[in-house]
Design an enzyme around this catalytic site. Structure first.
Site, PDB file in Angstrom:
ATOM      1  N   SER A 254       0.853  -1.180   0.000  1.00  0.00           N
ATOM      2  CA  SER A 254       0.000   0.000   0.000  1.00  0.00           C
ATOM      3  C   SER A 254       0.890   1.232   0.000  1.00  0.00           C
ATOM      4  CB  SER A 254      -0.865   0.015   1.255  1.00  0.00           C
ATOM      5  OG  SER A 254      -0.022   0.204   2.379  1.00  0.00           O
ATOM      6  N   LYS A 255       0.258   2.370  -0.086  1.00  0.00           N
ATOM      7  CA  LYS A 255       1.019   3.619  -0.061  1.00  0.00           C
ATOM      8  C   LYS A 255       1.866   3.702   1.205  1.00  0.00           C
ATOM      9  CE  LYS A 255       0.493   7.794  -2.413  1.00  0.00           C
ATOM     10  NZ  LYS A 255       0.170   7.726  -3.781  1.00  0.00           N
ATOM     11  N   ARG A 256       1.283   3.250   2.307  1.00  0.00           N
ATOM     12  CA  ARG A 256       2.008   3.325   3.572  1.00  0.00           C
ATOM     13  C   ARG A 256       3.184   2.360   3.646  1.00  0.00           C
ATOM     14  NH1 ARG A 256      -1.262   2.285   8.448  1.00  0.00           N
ATOM     15  NH2 ARG A 256       0.826   2.080   9.328  1.00  0.00           N
ATOM     16  N   SER A 257       3.064   1.224   2.972  1.00  0.00           N
ATOM     17  CA  SER A 257       4.151   0.248   3.067  1.00  0.00           C
ATOM     18  C   SER A 257       5.169   0.400   1.940  1.00  0.00           C
ATOM     19  CB  SER A 257       3.591  -1.176   3.131  1.00  0.00           C
ATOM     20  OG  SER A 257       2.709  -1.426   2.070  1.00  0.00           O
TER      21      SER A 257
END
Ligand code: GLU
Length: 490
Positions: A254-257
């Site tokens: 994801s964007k966060r990872s």
């Protein structure tokens, strides 16, 4: 596998700044072509006009160039199989669609969006898989041709519905798809643009692509493509579906990872060689121990045979480690240039430009061991370019030594010792000797009291080496900062 001359391609859709996973496909396709002495093609798949993003083509090329991925044919340089924008190749797709209609493997579909919506709704209600019901397949060809003159329509591919379609994948081996689960997909939209399925088959053939190397998300489309090849009587490329990239939590990236645009990593100060090294091992390995690889080695040794089907994990710590590795490995001149560049773009505008070159040069070696991302550079050296220490909270002076009284003692003792060093003797070694000499009178280890001096000089309790920093700042500025800190504590 195929014995055709190796030609691979990267075929992004211009829907934004390419993300790391997408660029990994480009990297593997390129590395494979180079390792086999083949060619690498850049093709822009811009047939979905609703998703087109201005500037995306430039961002795609910029991303590739940053990593040093070069192409032999492409939209900017042309080549014998152009044009390399799918939007400029429409007649070819229509021709293939018409050929398939003649062969009875494609048909016009006049169903309205309302009918298709209702169909989907009734399939959902009956818990059936969604799919076209084949209504227009039964229209007589002559009637179909007549209606096509003034009725909007698409062209669908008539999938084989019996038996199975087998994908022979270089990475996954044999993958079997039940034809009964397939759907008569749209090949040509009512605006005359192809869908991905038709366009990829037509173009990979026209461009003599020997190996179709793409992300795992396309594997469910493979039976469509294989049946298209068979219906058209064209030779399939070798297929290689690259493993998914998961986040450290083993969930979809994801964007966060870490699933952000490749160029965002550049903006934060990752080096291209670190990123290339990192991406190379997302699903591939050279052997069971190599972890550091250059572009040159990759293009010599890359092989699809060592791509694994199981998902790769995007571990940002690993990327950070590699970045630090390449920072420490690069030659001095390049490092000085990078320090100058990042200092220039990150330091406040209040610091006059051009920056003092001698200071940049002196600070560069001190930064090497301390920096993981180049974006950290300005924050670590800003204090060298101003007369006064950077802003800090007075409480920070005492924070690590425990209380203000101790911080006062440290500053007083340091001032006495440093003041005793003459202007002409003010060197790293002299400053170091003076400050080490404080351990006795203070009854404290250097490591314990030095944060007070760091805060006084740099405005932060840690940073680049203090003794060297004092030498760069010079006697007058260093002493002035210690006095200012002392004054703050009353
Ligand atoms: N246009 C597709 C994409 O953006 C290309 C997939 C492929 O490589 O065939 O991912």
């Amino acid at each position: 596998m195929t014995d055709r001359p190796v030609r691979t391609r990267y075929a992004p859709s211009p829907t934004g700044n390419p993300h790391v996973g997408n660029i990994r496909s480009a990297l593997f396709s390129w590395a494979f072509a180079r390792a086999r002495g083949g060619q690498f093609v850049l093709r822009i798949e811009d047939t979905d006009r609703n998703r087109y993003v201005e500037g995306a083509v430039e961002a795609i090329m910029e991303s590739l160039r940053w990593l040093g991925i070069d192409w032999d044919e492409g939209p900017d340089i042309g080549g014998p199989h152009g044009p390399y924008f799918q939007s400029e190749r429409l007649p070819r797709y229509r021709e293939a669609a018409e050929l398939l209609m003649e062969r009875g493997r494609a048909y016009r579909c006049f169903c309205t969006p309302e009918r298709l919506d209702a169909l989907r709704a009734s399939q959902a209600a009956a818990k059936q898989p969604p799919g076209y019901d084949g209504l227009c397949l039964r229209i007589d060809p002559a009637e179909s041709a007549a209606r096509a003159k003034d009725e909007p329509h698409v062209i669908r591919f008539a999938m084989e519905r019996e038996g199975v379609t087998v994908l022979h994948d270089v990475v996954r081996g044999e993958v079997v798809f039940e034809n009964a689960l397939q759907d008569d997909f749209v090949m040509l939209k009512s605006d005359g643009f192809p869908t991905y399925h038709l366009a990829v088959v037509v173009d990979d053939t026209a461009m003599a692509i020997s190996h179709c190397i793409r992300g795992d998300e396309w594997i469910s489309s493979a039976p469509k493509h294989i049946q298209l090849y068979e219906a058209l009587g064209w030779e399939q490329p070798a297929w290689a579906h690259l493993p998914l990239i998961l986040g450290p939590d083993h969930k979809k990236l994801s964007k966060r990872s870490g699933d952000t645009a490749l160029l965002d990593y550049r903006e934060r100060g990752y080096l291209p060689e670190a990123m290339l090294n990192f991406l190379a091992f997302l699903g591939w390995s050279l052997d069971d121990h190599t972890t550091i690889i250059s572009a040159e080695e990759l293009t010599r040794h890359f092989d699809l045979a060592r791509v694994v089907p199981n998902p790769a994990v995007f571990d940002i710590e690993r990327l950070n480690y590699l970045n630090g590795h390449y920072i420490r490995a690069m030659d001095e001149e390049r490092w000085v240039r990078l320090v100058a560049e990042w200092a220039d773009r990150g330091l406040p505008a209040s610091i006059p430009r051009p920056l003092d070159e001698a200071v940049v040069r002196a600070a560069a070696p001190l930064l090497r061991e301390r920096v993981t991302l180049l974006e950290e550079i300005p924050g670590l050296i800003a204090f060298l370019f101003t007369y006064d220490a950077p802003e800090y909270e007075t409480a920070l002076l005492a924070e690590r030594v425990g209380d203000a009284a101790t911080a006062v003692r440290v500053l007083d003792e340091a001032l006495v010792r440093l003041d005793a060093i003459g202007e002409s003797e003010w060197t790293t070694a002299a400053v170091e000797a003076a400050l080490r000499g404080l351990e006795e009178p203070l009854g404290m280890k250097l490591r314990k009291f030095i944060p007070v001096l760091y805060v006084a000089v740099m405005g932060r309790p840690t940073g680049i080496p203090l003794f060297d920093s004092a030498a760069i700042l010079g006697r007058e500025r260093t002493l002035a900062r210690l006095r200012a800190a002392r004054a703050r504590l009353g």
